[in-house]
Motif scaffolding. Sequence first.
Motif: not given
Length: 381
Positions: A209, A269-270, A273, A345-346, A348-349, A352-353
């Motif tokens: 991030t 982190t989410l 987005h 986008s992907l 950052l997701l 988050t995961a």
Amino acid sequence: MLSTVSYGTLYYAQPLLAIAAEHALGWSRVQTSLAFTLALLVTAFVAPAVGRALDARGGRTLLTGGALLGALALLTLALASSYPLFVTGWLLAGGAMSLTFYESVFTVVGQQTQGAARTRATLTITLIAGLASTIFVPLTSALLEGGGLRQALVILAALLLGVAGLTWRVLPDYGMGTPGGKRPPFTPDARLIRLTLAFTLARLVTVGTGLQLAPLLLAAGYAPALAASLTGLAGLAALPGRALFVPLLSRLGAPPLTVFLFAQLALSTLLLHFTGSHATVVTGIIAFGLASGALTLARAELLAQHYLPQAFGAANGWMARPVNLAQALTPLGVGLLFTWTGGYSLSLLLMTALGCAAALTLLGAARGGFHTTAVETRGGD
């Protein structure tokens, strides 16, 4: 002082030194980045051996030697006119990092003091070392502008030599416990494995991030000056994050607080987005910086609650290898992900995961409770 100067000269100065080397010697960004990546890989692979050595011998000789090795690395870079010698310099720097960065310094602090005094000492170290980029980025820039690459490297090496002398003078031969003696091989227990997995996942998030923050903001249309300021805000927020950790630790305990920090890392982190909302982005950046800063202390605290000082180095070194490998390889991973997807986008997701996975992993480790166990009968890697 040791950590501050080492982080400043060997880590935070690297991007500026790399650009200067590219201009002075004609090397590409791929070549300079590869050399630094190799240095980080050295740091990761030698971490278990460094931890065992600190347990057995104490920190005076090893930490002083690390500062001297760092000075030798910078002098090698100053003399480098060929790429193999340039790489050699950074490989030496990797060894120096393993002996002077937080993992080693925290081990030595644990040998000298325990309990609340150890927590206060680690907080002080991280607060001062947290200023390394603030001090050494402009210092390195001024040195490069004033005298060029080689002179800058020689002056930075001289600073490390001075710190080496100070370290030798201040540190005792050993702290708590008895150095020397044959130590059985270190065998990590299930809790340490879970802790290591959790902090490795968290390192993927903080590095991944952090690397993408400025490019993400620029791609979203933020002005360059604003993007740079917001990126710097994440680093600045790490300092109050560390300061808040100590009072929260006494109220919540280390495992619950660390689970919360992992969850905060994921949520922040989410939030990044949603670049359309400046308030959301600023909130995410501050929360990210607070969590990142506090996790530096949380890792040392959790290990100290489970391992006696005589085995802290072996446990910390065992954990450091995968965590530092994650730090070394994440830039390549997020770069490939951006190349494949064309956006953030992907990524950052995914970050988050990974943050959520870190929190869940630590919850599993905390079920058995954390307590100090007599694992000095276990040794290293």
